[in-house]
Design an enzyme around this catalytic site. Structure first.
Site, PDB file in Angstrom:
ATOM      1  N   LYS A   1       0.850  -1.192   0.000  1.00 16.62           N
ATOM      2  CA  LYS A   1       0.000   0.000   0.000  1.00 16.62           C
ATOM      3  C   LYS A   1       0.875   1.226   0.000  1.00 16.62           C
ATOM      4  CE  LYS A   1      -3.909   2.207   0.278  1.00 16.62           C
ATOM      5  NZ  LYS A   1      -3.513   2.895  -0.991  1.00 16.62           N
TER       6      LYS A   1
ATOM      7  N   THR B   1      -4.346  13.707   4.937  1.00 18.76           N
ATOM      8  CA  THR B   1      -2.925  13.854   5.276  1.00 18.76           C
ATOM      9  C   THR B   1      -2.697  15.187   5.986  1.00 18.76           C
ATOM     10  OG1 THR B   1      -2.456  12.570   3.298  1.00 18.76           O
ATOM     11  CG2 THR B   1      -0.586  13.611   4.389  1.00 18.76           C
TER      12      THR B   1
ATOM     13  N   GLN C   1       7.246   3.895   3.759  1.00 13.44           N
ATOM     14  CA  GLN C   1       5.843   3.505   3.831  1.00 13.44           C
ATOM     15  C   GLN C   1       5.641   2.249   4.697  1.00 13.44           C
ATOM     16  OE1 GLN C   1       3.812   5.561   1.424  1.00 13.44           O
ATOM     17  NE2 GLN C   1       2.224   5.045   2.890  1.00 13.44           N
TER      18      GLN C   1
ATOM     19  N   LYS D   1       5.544   3.487   8.306  1.00 21.35           N
ATOM     20  CA  LYS D   1       4.377   4.360   8.491  1.00 21.35           C
ATOM     21  C   LYS D   1       3.105   3.509   8.591  1.00 21.35           C
ATOM     22  CE  LYS D   1       4.130   7.664   5.451  1.00 21.35           C
ATOM     23  NZ  LYS D   1       3.829   8.465   4.231  1.00 21.35           N
TER      24      LYS D   1
ATOM     25  N   GLY E   1      -2.700   8.279  -4.328  1.00 20.76           N
ATOM     26  CA  GLY E   1      -2.021   9.461  -4.856  1.00 20.76           C
ATOM     27  C   GLY E   1      -0.770   9.824  -4.091  1.00 20.76           C
ATOM     28  N   ASP E   2      -0.006  10.735  -4.646  1.00 19.58           N
ATOM     29  CA  ASP E   2       1.145  11.380  -4.006  1.00 19.58           C
ATOM     30  C   ASP E   2       1.383  12.636  -4.849  1.00 19.58           C
ATOM     31  OD1 ASP E   2       3.357  10.693  -1.833  1.00 19.58           O
ATOM     32  OD2 ASP E   2       4.444  11.536  -3.522  1.00 19.58           O
TER      33      ASP E   2
ATOM     34  N   ASN F   1      -1.932  19.192  -2.073  1.00 19.50           N
ATOM     35  CA  ASN F   1      -2.961  18.534  -1.267  1.00 19.50           C
ATOM     36  C   ASN F   1      -2.663  18.591   0.233  1.00 19.50           C
ATOM     37  OD1 ASN F   1      -3.600  15.591   0.051  1.00 19.50           O
ATOM     38  ND2 ASN F   1      -5.315  16.386  -1.127  1.00 19.50           N
TER      39      ASN F   1
ATOM     40  N   LYS G   1       5.381   1.721  -3.133  1.00 17.20           N
ATOM     41  CA  LYS G   1       5.279   3.061  -3.733  1.00 17.20           C
ATOM     42  C   LYS G   1       5.541   2.928  -5.218  1.00 17.20           C
ATOM     43  CE  LYS G   1       4.665   7.349  -2.351  1.00 17.20           C
ATOM     44  NZ  LYS G   1       4.014   7.848  -1.111  1.00 17.20           N
TER      45      LYS G   1
ATOM     46  N   SER H   1      -6.824   5.918   3.766  1.00 23.09           N
ATOM     47  CA  SER H   1      -6.909   4.982   2.637  1.00 23.09           C
ATOM     48  C   SER H   1      -7.342   3.595   3.138  1.00 23.09           C
ATOM     49  CB  SER H   1      -5.551   4.853   1.947  1.00 23.09           C
ATOM     50  OG  SER H   1      -5.326   5.933   1.068  1.00 23.09           O
TER      51      SER H   1
HETATM   52  P1  NDP Z   1       0.910  17.801  -4.546  1.00 20.48           P
HETATM   53  O1  NDP Z   1       1.350  17.398  -5.887  1.00 20.48           O
HETATM   54  O2  NDP Z   1      -0.537  18.029  -4.283  1.00 20.48           O
HETATM   55  O3  NDP Z   1       1.690  19.118  -4.070  1.00 20.48           O
HETATM   56  C1  NDP Z   1       3.065  19.146  -4.002  1.00 20.48           C
HETATM   57  C2  NDP Z   1       3.506  20.523  -3.555  1.00 20.48           C
HETATM   58  O4  NDP Z   1       4.887  20.480  -3.243  1.00 20.48           O
HETATM   59  C3  NDP Z   1       3.329  21.569  -4.629  1.00 20.48           C
HETATM   60  O5  NDP Z   1       3.105  22.819  -4.035  1.00 20.48           O
HETATM   61  C4  NDP Z   1       4.683  21.525  -5.326  1.00 20.48           C
HETATM   62  O6  NDP Z   1       5.025  22.725  -5.999  1.00 20.48           O
HETATM   63  C5  NDP Z   1       5.609  21.306  -4.164  1.00 20.48           C
HETATM   64  N1  NDP Z   1       6.799  20.589  -4.647  1.00 20.48           N
HETATM   65  C6  NDP Z   1       6.836  19.346  -5.182  1.00 20.48           C
HETATM   66  N2  NDP Z   1       8.078  19.027  -5.568  1.00 20.48           N
HETATM   67  C7  NDP Z   1       8.824  20.087  -5.273  1.00 20.48           C
HETATM   68  C8  NDP Z   1      10.195  20.369  -5.427  1.00 20.48           C
HETATM   69  N3  NDP Z   1      11.046  19.472  -5.975  1.00 20.48           N
HETATM   70  N4  NDP Z   1      10.646  21.575  -4.985  1.00 20.48           N
HETATM   71  C9  NDP Z   1       9.774  22.458  -4.422  1.00 20.48           C
HETATM   72  N5  NDP Z   1       8.465  22.253  -4.253  1.00 20.48           N
HETATM   73  C10 NDP Z   1       8.002  21.088  -4.672  1.00 20.48           C
HETATM   74  O7  NDP Z   1       1.489  16.672  -3.555  1.00 20.48           O
HETATM   75  P2  NDP Z   1       1.041  16.301  -2.074  1.00 20.48           P
HETATM   76  O8  NDP Z   1       0.593  17.517  -1.347  1.00 20.48           O
HETATM   77  O9  NDP Z   1       0.147  15.137  -2.159  1.00 20.48           O
HETATM   78  O10 NDP Z   1       2.410  15.779  -1.474  1.00 20.48           O
HETATM   79  C11 NDP Z   1       3.311  16.617  -0.742  1.00 20.48           C
HETATM   80  C12 NDP Z   1       4.214  15.774   0.115  1.00 20.48           C
HETATM   81  O11 NDP Z   1       3.424  15.025   1.047  1.00 20.48           O
HETATM   82  C13 NDP Z   1       5.065  14.727  -0.616  1.00 20.48           C
HETATM   83  O12 NDP Z   1       6.287  14.577   0.063  1.00 20.48           O
HETATM   84  C14 NDP Z   1       4.246  13.452  -0.453  1.00 20.48           C
HETATM   85  O13 NDP Z   1       5.062  12.305  -0.551  1.00 20.48           O
HETATM   86  C15 NDP Z   1       3.744  13.642   0.962  1.00 20.48           C
HETATM   87  N6  NDP Z   1       2.563  12.867   1.330  1.00 20.48           N
HETATM   88  C16 NDP Z   1       1.420  12.928   0.603  1.00 20.48           C
HETATM   89  C17 NDP Z   1       0.310  12.196   0.994  1.00 20.48           C
HETATM   90  C18 NDP Z   1      -0.993  12.280   0.283  1.00 20.48           C
HETATM   91  O14 NDP Z   1      -1.949  11.665   0.754  1.00 20.48           O
HETATM   92  N7  NDP Z   1      -1.104  13.034  -0.806  1.00 20.48           N
HETATM   93  C19 NDP Z   1       0.369  11.312   2.160  1.00 20.48           C
HETATM   94  C20 NDP Z   1       1.595  11.397   2.909  1.00 20.48           C
HETATM   95  C21 NDP Z   1       2.647  12.130   2.475  1.00 20.48           C
HETATM   96  P3  NDP Z   1       4.979  22.755  -7.595  1.00 20.48           P
HETATM   97  O15 NDP Z   1       3.534  22.757  -7.948  1.00 20.48           O
HETATM   98  O16 NDP Z   1       5.682  24.026  -7.952  1.00 20.48           O
HETATM   99  O17 NDP Z   1       5.708  21.541  -8.090  1.00 20.48           O
HETATM  100  O1  2IT Z   2       3.058   8.895   1.393  1.00 21.85           O
HETATM  101  C1  2IT Z   2       1.918   8.461   1.612  1.00 21.85           C
HETATM  102  O2  2IT Z   2       1.606   7.943   2.684  1.00 21.85           O
HETATM  103  C2  2IT Z   2       0.914   8.608   0.545  1.00 21.85           C
HETATM  104  N1  2IT Z   2       1.208   9.175  -0.489  1.00 21.85           N
HETATM  105  C3  2IT Z   2      -0.463   8.030   0.718  1.00 21.85           C
HETATM  106  C4  2IT Z   2      -0.464   6.554   0.445  1.00 21.85           C
HETATM  107  C5  2IT Z   2      -1.821   5.906   0.411  1.00 21.85           C
HETATM  108  O3  2IT Z   2      -1.839   4.721   0.030  1.00 21.85           O
HETATM  109  O4  2IT Z   2      -2.830   6.508   0.754  1.00 21.85           O
END
Ligand code: NDP
Ligand code: 2IT
Length: 448
Positions: A93, A213, A114, A117, A168-169, A244, A129, A380
């Protein structure tokens, strides 16, 4: 080189040798092994059964070509990945990341994190992943759809509600999950809702998964603040990213009485002393897919800064919610100088090891991502539970479950840190508690 117990040094050296150039993966393994010294001392059975050595090698790694046709009729070629890291606790997952920086080392670091976590949540989910170096920025809906269809045309054979369940991520949200699910359903001729999470609310998705998240990070940080005798009320907060996780973390901070004064994207950051307008950010980023630099033009009093770092903005609580290694030693020093007391990771591994050391040494409470951002994957798992029972829960019920899970993860980290002689060290507590649950399952299942 991380500071490792002698019994663990060989394992780390082997990881470096076997996975050349995968620096983020090395970093993630090093951070976990650093915490496990007291565990191997107390429980020799783990080393005897080579649990750590087995855990640092994925069960299966899939790399595939993704060919698709863009709007101009040109053929595009990307690379797809799925690393099925560990299935001792349940089906693999973990999310899918679409970003040009994606390569095997990123997917492996994320898959490795993961495992721990997912274990910490207490739910029946293994770790994995995936993703692609596809860059969704500037692509039309049609291009994103064709890419997702091509990606799933290879990946579907490796998935299943009892096998591997992506979500998603970065770069993968509701739109992409829709296209991926549609293609999976078409190829398999099965409405197998539990094969993907983060689905739309009218077709098998769970309430609160979108928010989970970000909300979860703030629930976790709130528990941390309570343990310090504080609360979010009146706190200045800085969030990095504007995706997100960042958006829903901001929303929840405001609900709890704090003020998020800055957020960012890869182009720079905005400062809004009145408090970031969450609805405006949602409109900019989720609907219009625009840049955060447009924010000040739509809201008086805010300013955009294109150079420098969002961590230069003074705050009490910092929530890095963008990407790996975005908060380095310099950022940590500035946070300490500005009097921050809590850093909770919404992103995966956003703080460099040097930053973590500097923060911890200065008495800033550090909440690691594998605990603080576990609310997304936990919700999830709640989505999978609803799919399996063909049920759907209310927003209130699901949010209450999320809050309870985050409290549980928080308490497990603290209790475990106490038990292993590092009181108050959430990173050690998270690594050890996450490890022990997986390790015991692996011992029970023999050498597989
Ligand atoms: P999104 O794609 O929704 O947003 C990512 C954000 O981070 C954007 O603002 C993006 O800016 C910025 N970003 C991404 N890459 C870079 C980079 N190399 N340098 C600077 N800014 C960057 O992703 P999420 O919000 O879903 O994910 C954000 C983080 O949270 C990640 O580390 C992800 O692994 C983690 N995460 C997400 C989960 C989820 O459920 N979605 C769960 C747990 C962890 P820009 O648009 O300019 O690229
Ligand atoms: O980093 C993370 O925990 C996620 N992107 C969410 C993973 C999931 O299966 O909901």
């Amino acid at each position: 080189m991380p500071d490792l117990d002698a019994k663990l040094t060989d394992i780390y050296t082997e990881v470096l040798k076997r996975n050349p150039g995968e620096t983020e993966f090395h970093q993630a393994v090093g951070e976990v092994l650093e915490s496990l010294g007291p565990v191997v001392a107390k429980h020799p059975q783990y080393a005897d059964a080579e649990v750590m050595r087995r855990l640092s090698e994925p069960e299966r790694q899939i790399i595939f070509r993704v060919s698709w046709v863009d709007d101009a009729g040109r053929v595009q070629v990307n690379r797809g990945f799925r690393v099925e890291f560990n299935s001792a606790l349940g089906p693999f997952k973990g999310g899918l990341r679409f970003h040009p920086s994606v390569y095997l080392g990123i997917v492996k670091f994320l898959g490795f994190e993961q495992i721990f976590k997912n274990s910490l949540t207490g739910m029946p989910i293994g770790g994995g992943k995936g993703g692609s170096d596809f860059d969704p920025k500037g692509r039309s809906d049609g291009e994103v759809m064709r890419f997702c269809q091509a990606f799933m045309t290879e990946l579907y054979r490796h998935l299943g509600e009892y096998t591997d369940v992506p979500a998603g991520d970065i770069g993968v949200g509701g739109r992409e999950i829709g296209y991926l699910f549609g293609q999976y359903k078409r190829i398999t001729n099965r409405y197998e809702a539990g094969v993907l999470t983060g689905k739309g609310l009218t077709w098998g998705g769970s309430q609160v998964r979108t928010e989970a998240t970000g909300y979860g990070v703030v629930f976790f940080a709130d528990e941390v603040l309570k343990a310090r005798g504080e609360s979010f009320d009146g706190k200045r907060v800085v969030v990095s990213g504007s995706g997100n996780v960042a958006v829903y973390a901001t929303e929840k901070v405001h609900e709890l009485g704090g003020t998020v004064v800055a957020c960012s994207d890869s182009g720079g950051y905005v400062v809004d002393e009145k408090g970031i307008d969450v609805e405006l950010v949602k409109d900019l980023k989720e609907i219009r897919r625009a840049r955060i630099s447009e924010y000040p033009g739509l809201r008086g009093g805010a300013r955009f800064v294109s150079d420098g770092s969002v961590w230069d903005v003074p705050c009490d609580v910092a929530l890095p919610c963008a990407t790996q290694n975005e908060l380095d030693a310099r950022g940590a020093k500035v946070l300490v100088e500005n009097g921050a007391t809590v850093v909770a990771e919404g992103a995966n591994m956003p703080c460099t090891p040097e930053a973590v050391r500097l923060l911890t040494d200065a008495g800033v409470t550090f909440a690691p991502g594998k605990a603080a951002n576990a609310g997304g994957v936990a919700t999830s798992a709640l989505e999978m539970q609803q799919n399996a029972s063909r049920d759907s829960w209310t927003f209130e019920h699901t949010e209450a479950r999320l809050a309870e899970i985050m409290r549980g993860v928080h308490d497990r980290c603290l209790e475990t840190a106490d038990e292993y002689g590092t009181p108050g060290n959430y990173a050690a507590g998270a690594n050890i508690a996450g490890f022990i649950r997986v390790a015991d399952a692996m011992l029970a299942m023999g050498v597989v």
